[in-house]
Write an enzyme that holds these catalytic residues in place. Structure first.
Site, PDB file in Angstrom:
ATOM      1  N   GLU A   1       0.828  -1.355  -0.022  1.00  0.00           N
ATOM      2  CA  GLU A   1      -0.004  -0.056  -0.013  1.00  0.00           C
ATOM      3  C   GLU A   1       0.803   1.168   0.095  1.00  0.00           C
ATOM      4  O   GLU A   1       0.732   1.960   0.959  1.00  0.00           O
ATOM      5  CB  GLU A   1      -0.927   0.210   1.339  1.00  0.00           C
TER       6      GLU A   1
ATOM      7  N   GLU B   1      -4.686 -10.290  -0.712  1.00  0.00           N
ATOM      8  CA  GLU B   1      -5.529 -10.252   0.535  1.00  0.00           C
ATOM      9  C   GLU B   1      -6.768 -10.379  -0.089  1.00  0.00           C
ATOM     10  O   GLU B   1      -7.398  -9.956  -0.890  1.00  0.00           O
ATOM     11  CB  GLU B   1      -5.405  -8.642   0.943  1.00  0.00           C
TER      12      GLU B   1
HETATM   13  C1  IPT Z   1      -5.300  -3.348   3.395  1.00  0.00           C
HETATM   14  C2  IPT Z   1      -4.131  -3.524   4.133  1.00  0.00           C
HETATM   15  O1  IPT Z   1      -2.960  -3.845   3.112  1.00  0.00           O
HETATM   16  C3  IPT Z   1      -3.954  -4.321   5.389  1.00  0.00           C
HETATM   17  O2  IPT Z   1      -2.826  -4.078   5.980  1.00  0.00           O
HETATM   18  C4  IPT Z   1      -5.251  -4.160   5.986  1.00  0.00           C
HETATM   19  O3  IPT Z   1      -5.226  -2.642   6.571  1.00  0.00           O
HETATM   20  C5  IPT Z   1      -6.644  -4.380   5.483  1.00  0.00           C
HETATM   21  O4  IPT Z   1      -6.524  -3.522   4.221  1.00  0.00           O
HETATM   22  C6  IPT Z   1      -7.985  -4.200   5.970  1.00  0.00           C
HETATM   23  O5  IPT Z   1      -7.819  -4.753   7.381  1.00  0.00           O
HETATM   24  S1  IPT Z   1      -5.634  -2.142   2.482  1.00  0.00           S
HETATM   25  C7  IPT Z   1      -7.327  -1.451   2.360  1.00  0.00           C
HETATM   26  C8  IPT Z   1      -7.197  -0.275   1.765  1.00  0.00           C
HETATM   27  C9  IPT Z   1      -7.767  -2.579   1.098  1.00  0.00           C
END
Ligand code: IPT
Length: 976
Positions: A417, A495
C-alpha cells in the site's frame, strides 16, 4: 542536536546487511533485564546516560526484548511504574492515518524516547565482535562504553554495529525514539509499538569469521538433480555429508536430491567452515519460476493457500517468543494452510527457519508502507521522491540479505500500500540483480511494472472469475504496453476474505474460483490473528482494540480481523478455511470420488475411514482402501456401505487422516473429509396425541391441548408447565462487523437501524379459534415506518406436538422508503421466543458442532450434537451475532427441573440460543458486558443472511441475502 531521527538518512555506522545464520561463533545474549527511562522528547535523559559511571539505580527495570508501552514503566508524568496500556502513551492503533503530522521527514517534538542501559561482561579472550539488534521500533542510537556506534531506522529489520567490546564490564546505551523519519515508511495497519522488541546479541568475529554467505540450491525437475553452490565472503569449505558433498565455497555440485516443498520440506544439513567460524547450513533444493504465466516450483504449478500474518501476542505485541512462532505454524499446518505472506514486514528470522522446517511457502514482505500519504492525495509519497530512495533501498537490502538463504521464501514483496513511484524501479532492479532466483511482488501500482505478479486485494468474486478467464477490464491510467504485459502475469490474491468479526463468508466460493484457472497462483486471507491486547479495566478483563484507547485518530476495531482470536483460539472462520482449502476433495454420490489437490504429494500419508450414520447415529464404520492418486488427479472408489432398511437420513462420512505422527499433528489428525446423503427415508412417526378444539380456558387464556395463548396478543404463554414468551417474528440480528461495511451498499447495519428492524412493534389483528386450529394474524413493523411484515400463525396439534404454520408477506414500500436510496434487506426471518432460564443444554440433528451460516457452513457436518448454552456461544471479542446452527431437523432443549422441549422444523431451520437478546448482544462493546437476562432466548430461523466480508471488500452476494418474498414454514414444539 543532530536530529538523526528525522533525516532522510536511514542510519549511520551500521555494518553491511548479511545473511541471518546460526554459527559456532561465540555469542552473548543481551536479552534480559535492562535499565530504562522514558522521556518526553528525543533529547531523552540527556547526554550523560552513555557514560560508564552513570547512576541508573533509580531507573525502571525493563525486559528486552519488549515494547516499553506494554511493560511496567514510569509514565512521563511520574508516579509508580505501571503498564501504559489503555492510555495514549501506551499502544495506539491507527489503520492508514499517521500518528504524526504529514510533514516528512520531520516528527513532533513530543516524541516519547526510551533510554536503555545495560552493563554486560565479555570474557577476556574475546576478539572483535558485532552487536546485533534484530528489531528496534522505530529509531535507535547506540553507544558502547561511551562511544557512539551509530543509529538506525527500519523497525522490523536487523541492524549490526562493529562493537569494540573490552574484556570485563561493558556499558551499552541505546536511545530509542518512538517517532522518526522511519515512521513515514512504516504506516502499516497495526499498533504503534516502540522499543527494542527483538533479540539483542554480541557475536564474536574472530579472524576468518564468515560474514556473509549465499546458498544457491536449485532443483531440476527433469533430471531430479540438485545443484548447490554456496558463495561465502571468506574462503570456506562446504560439507553436506548426506549428499557426499565436500567442496570449496563458490564451487558447485550437482547431485540427485529430494526437492524441498511446503508439502515435503526436505532439508539437508551441512556446514560452511572458514578459518574462524563454522556456519550451519540447512539446504532445501527448489527452483521457483514463472512459466507461461503460471507460478511453478520444481516444475509444478503451486497454489498458495495462504494467510497474511502479522506478529501479534495479546500480552507482548510483536515481541514473540519461540513457542508462539511454533504455535502459529502448527496451527497453520493443522488447518491446511500452506503459505504465509509476512504482512507487512519481515518477521523474526526464527519464524522463517520454522517455515523451512515445517514446510510453508513464504512471501516475505518488506517493512515499507506509506499509506498515510493518501491524506495528502499522495503528494510527497516517498516512492515518488528520490530523497527517500536510500531509506527504501536500505530496507529492501536488509530484507533480502537477511532471508536469502531460506528455501521457504519463494517471493519477495517490495512493499504494501505505497502507491507508485520511481524508487520502486531501483528496488526492483537491485533485487533482480542480487537474487534473480525469486519473483517479485508489488500490488498497488496498477501498471505492475515492478511486479512479476498481477495482484489485487478484496476483488468481488465476479472480477476474480473474469481474471481467471483472462477477461478482466483494463485498469485506468496504464499504457497499452503495461496492460499487455500485465495480462501475461500470474495472478496473486494478496488479501481477500477479510476475517473481521464473524466471518469471512464465501471461502468455498473463492477456492472454487482459485482452482478454476492456472492463472491463479494463490491467495492470502486477511488476516491470521486479531490484534487485541489483554486489558483489565473497570469491571472486567477484555481484549482491547484501537477504540478502547483515548487517542485520536484511531482505527477502532479494525485491528480485530483475524482467523484467530487474540489469544490464538481458532475462530469458526479458521475451521471453514481449513475445509475450503483441504488438500483432498472427497465427494460422495454414487461413488466416493477423491481428488488429490496437493501440489506435489501423493496420498500415501493418509488413511481413509468411513462411517455410516442414520439420523446422526452410527451404524457401521471401516477403512476405505484408496488407490494411489498422484497430485492433481482423482480416483473413484465404490461406496463402502449401503443404507439399511431403517427410516431416516443415511449419511456416509469419509475422513482422510494422517497415518503417522508429523511435527505439526499426531497420527489420526483429520486433514480432509466429505459427506454424502445416501438415502432419505421417511422419518419415524411419533404417536398421535389426542387433540381438543381450541377453546376459552377458565384462566381467561385460550387453550389448545396443553398450550395456552393470550386472547389479545395471540402469543403462546405456556406449553404444558413451561412458561413461554413468544414466539414473535424476528427480522434483526446483532450486526456483525461485515454488516457495517464501508460505503452505502455495505453498511447494512445503519440501514437496519434507520428503518427500525431491531425495534419491531407487533399488532394482532386476529385471534380466532377455528376447530382444531387457532388462527392468529397481525403485522410487525417499526415505529415511524410504513413497511411491514403481515403474518399469520396457524396453531394446531400435529404428530405429538404443537405446530405453528407461519406465513409472512412483506407489505409496504420495503425498497422505497423516505431514504430512497436504501434497499432494506432484513438479515433474518424467523421466530424468537424466550424460555425459562433452567434450559441449559441443546441437542440437535443438523449442522455442527460449530456455528454455521449460509456462506460459511462447509466445515459444519450434518450429525447429532450436544452442547451447553455456554458452549453454543462464540466469543468474538466485540459482541455480535454468533452461534447460529444451520439445517436443523430437530432441536431438543433440556435443563434441571424442566421438561425436554423439542423443536422440529419443516423445512429445516437455523437456531441460536443465548442468555441475552440480540439487542443486548448488539449493544455490548466487550464480552464481559454480556449478562444473563434470566431467560433463555431462542431463535428459530427460517432464513438468515450470510456473513460475507464487507468490513473490507465486496458486498454480500445476493444469493446469501434473505429474499423479501411471501413465504411459509412450520415449526412444531413438543414436550417430552
Ligand atoms: C489492506 C491493508 O493492506 C491491510 O494492511 C489491512 O489494512 C487491510 O486492508 C484491512 O484490514 S488496505 C485496504 C485499503 C484495502
Amino acid at each position: 542536536m543532530d536530529a538523526y531521527w528525522e533525516s532522510f538518512t536511514p542510519g549511520e555506522g551500521r555494518r553491511r546487511p548479511r545473511a541471518d545464520a546460526l554459527s559456532d561463533a561465540r555469542r552473548i545474549t543481551l536479552n534480559g533485564r535492562w535499565r530504562f527511562r522514558l522521556s518526553p522528547t528525543a533529547a531523552g535523559t540527556g547526554p550523560a546516560f552513555v557514560r560508564a559511571g552513570f547512576d541508573d539505580s533509580r531507573w525502571d527495570e525493563i525486559t528486552v526484548p519488549a515494547h516499553w508501552v506494554l511493560e511496567p514503566v514510569t509514565p512521563l508524568a511520574g508516579g509508580p511504574a505501571r503498564s501504559l496500556r489503555g492510555t495514549g502513551e501506551g499502544p495506539v492503533y491507527t489503520n492508514t492515518a499517521l500518528p504524526v503530522p504529514l510533514d516528512p521527514p520531520l516528527v513532533p517534538t513530543e516524541n516519547p524516547t526510551g533510554d536503555y542501559r545495560l552493563v554486560f561482561r565479555v570474557p577476556d579472550d574475546w576478539g572483535a565482535a558485532v552487536l546485533r539488534f534484530q528489531g528496534i521500533d522505530s529509531c535507535a542510537k547506540v553507544w558502547l562504553n561511551g562511544e557512539p556506534l551509530g543509529f538506525s531506522t527500519g523497525s522490523r529489520l536487523p541492524v549490526e554495529f562493529d562493537a569494540p567490546v573490552v574484556p570485563g564490564e561493558n556499558v551499552l546505551a541505546v536511545r530509542v525514539h518512538r517517532w522518526s523519519s522511519g515512521t513515514y515508511l512504516e504506516d502499516q495497519d497495526m499498533w504503534w509499538l516502540p522499543g527494542i522488541f527483538r533479540d539483542v546479541e554480541v557475536i564474536e568475529r574472530p579472524d576468518g569469521a564468515i560474514d556473509d554467505h549465499f546458498v544457491h540450491a536449485d532443483f531440476d525437475h527433469e533430471t531430479g538433480l540438485g545443484t548447490l553452490r554456496v558463495e561465502a565472503s571468506e574462503p570456506a569449505v562446504v560439507e553436506i555429508p548426506e549428499l557426499g558433498v565436500r567442496m570449496a565455497a563458490g564451487q558447485s555440485a550437482t547431485v540427485p536430491v529430494e526437492p524441498w516443498s511446503a508439502e515435503s520440506p526436505r532439508l539437508y544439513d551441512g556446514t560452511l567452515t572458514g578459518a574462524g567460524e563454522t556456519v550451519e547450513l540447512r539446504i532445501g533444493f527448489r527452483t521457483v519460476a514463472v512459466v507461461d504465466g503460471t507460478l511453478t516450483v520444481n516444475g509444478r504449478r503451486v497454489l498458495l493457500r495462504g494467510v497474511n500474518r502479522h506478529e501479534h501476542d495479546p500480552d507482548s505485541g510483536r515481541a514473540l517468543d519461540h513457542q508462539t512462532m511454533v504455535r502459529d505454524i502448527v496451527l497453520m499446518k493443522q488447518h491446511n494452510i500452506n503459505a504465509v505472506r509476512t504482512s507487512h514486514y519481515p518477521p523474526h528470522p526464527d519464524f522463517l527457519r520454522l517455515c523451512d522446517d515445517y514446510g510453508l511457502w513464504v512471501v516475505v514482505e518488506c517493512d515499507l508502507e506509506t499509506h498515510g500519504f493518501i491524506y495528502a492525495g499522495w503528494e510527497g509519497n516517498p516512492p515518488a521522491d528520490t530523497r527517500w530512495l536510500p531509506a527504501m533501498l536500505d530496507r529492501t537490502r536488509r530484507m533480502v540479505e537477511r532471508d536469502k538463504n531460506r528455501p521457504s521464501v519463494i517471493i519477495w514483496s517490495l512493499a504494501n500500500e505505497s502507491w507508485v513511484g520511481e524508487n520502486f524501479d531501483a528496488l526492483e532492479s537491485w533485487v533482480r540483480d542480487r537474487d534473480p532466483s525469486r519473483p517479485i511482488h508489488y500490488e498497488r501500482d496498477p501498471s505492475y511494472r515492478n511486479s512479476d505478479f498481477y495482484s489485487l486485494m478484496y476483488p468481488a468474486q465476479e472480477l476474480l472469475e473474469q481474471i481467471g478467464r483472462r477477461e478482466e477490464p483494463r485498469p485506468e491510467g496504464v499504457s497499452d504496453e503495461e496492460d499487455s504485459r500485465r495480462r501475461t502475469l500470474p495472478f496473486l490474491l494478496c488479501e481477500y476474505a477479510h476475517a473481521m468479526g464473524n466471518g469471512p463468508g464465501s471461502l468455498v466460493d473463492y477456492q472454487r474460483i482459485l482452482e478454476s484457472s492456472d492463472r491463479f497462483c494463490g491467495a492470502f486471507v486477511w488476516e491470521w490473528i486479531d490484534h487485541g491486547f489483554r486489558h483489565r479495566a473497570g469491571d472486567g478483563e477484555y481484549f482491547m482494540h484501537g477504540g478502547d484507547v483515548a487517542y485520536a485518530p484511531n482505527g477502532g476495531r479494525y485491528c480485530l480481523d483475524g482467523l484467530l482470536f487474540p489469544d490464538r483460539t481458532p475462530s469458526p472462520g479458521l475451521h471453514e478455511l481449513k475445509k475450503a482449502i483441504e488438500p483432498v476433495a472427497i465427494e460422495i454420490d454414487t461413488t466416493v470420488s477423491i481428488r488429490n489437490r496437493h501440489d506435489v504429494r501423493g496420498l500415501d500419508h493418509l488413511a481413509f475411514r468411513w462411517r455410516l450414520e442414520v439420523d446422526g447415529e452410527r451404524r457401521e464404520e471401516g477403512d476405505l482402501p484408496v488407490p494411489p492418486v498422484p497430485p492433481g488427479e482423482s480416483a473413484e472408489v465404490p461406496l463402502p456401505a449401503r443404507p439399511g432398511g431403517e427410516p431416516g437420513e443415511w449419511w456416509l462420512t469419509v475422513e482422510a487422516r494422517l497415518v503417522g505422527d508429523t511435527p505439526w499433528a499426531p497420527a489420526g489428525h483429520v486433514v480432509a473429509w466429505g459427506q454424502g446423503l445416501l438415502a432419505d427415508g421417511a422419518p419415524r412417526s411419533r404417536p398421535p396425541r389426542a387433540t381438543t378444539p381450541a377453546r376459552q380456558a377458565d384462566d381467561g387464556l385460550i387453550a389448545l391441548g396443553d398450550a395456552r395463548f393470550d386472547p389479545v396478543s395471540g402469543g403462546l404463554v405456556r406449553l404444558g408447565s413451561v412458561k413461554v414468551d413468544g414466539p414473535v417474528l424476528d427480522l434483526g440480528r446483532a450486526p456483525i462487523e461485515n454488516d457495517r461495511g464501508q460505503g452505502g451498499v455495505n453498511d447494512l447495519a445503519s440501514v437496519w437501524r434507520a428503518v427500525g428492524l431491531d425495534r419491531l412493534r407487533h399488532r394482532t389483528d386476529l385471534v380466532e379459534p377455528d376447530g382444531d386450529v387457532l388462527r392468529v394474524a397481525g403485522r410487525a413493523a417499526a415505529s415511524a415506518h410504513p413497511h411491514a411484515l403481515a403474518y399469520r400463525f396457524d396453531w394446531c396439534h400435529d404428530d405429538g406436538g404443537l405446530r405453528v404454520d407461519v406465513s409472512v408477506d412483506f407489505t409496504g414500500p420495503w425498497a422505497d422508503t423516505p431514504h430512497r436510496h436504501l434497499e432494506i434487506v432484513p438479515p433474518r426471518l424467523g421466530l424468537r421466543m424466550s424460555l425459562p432460564a433452567a434450559y441449559a443444554r441443546a441437542r440437535w440433528f443438523g449442522r455442527g458442532p460449530g456455528e454455521s451460516y449460509v456462506d460459511s457452513c462447509a466445515a459444519a457436518r450434518v450429525g447429532r450434537y450436544d452442547a451447553t448454552v455456554e458452549e453454543l456461544q462464540v466469543g468474538y471479542p466485540v459482541p455480535q451475532e454468533n452461534g447460529n446452527r444451520l439445517d436443523i431437523r430437530w432441536l431438543e432443549l433440556s435443563g434441571p427441573g424442566v421438561p425436554l422441549l423439542r423443536v422440529d422444523g419443516s423445512p429445516t431451520f437455523g437456531f441460536a440460543a443465548r442468555r441475552w437478546t440480540s439487542e443486548e448482544l448488539g449493544r455490548a462493546r466487550h464480552r464481559h458486558e454480556l449478562v444473563d437476562s434470566g431467560r433463555l432466548w431462542l431463535n428459530v430461523d427460517h432464513a438468515q443472511q450470510g456473513l460475507g466480508s464487507a468490513a473490507c471488500g465486496p458486498a454480500l452476494p445476493e444469493r446469501y441475502r434473505v429474499p423479501r418474498t411471501s413465504t411459509t414454514w412450520s415449526v412444531r414444539l413438543s414436550l417430552h
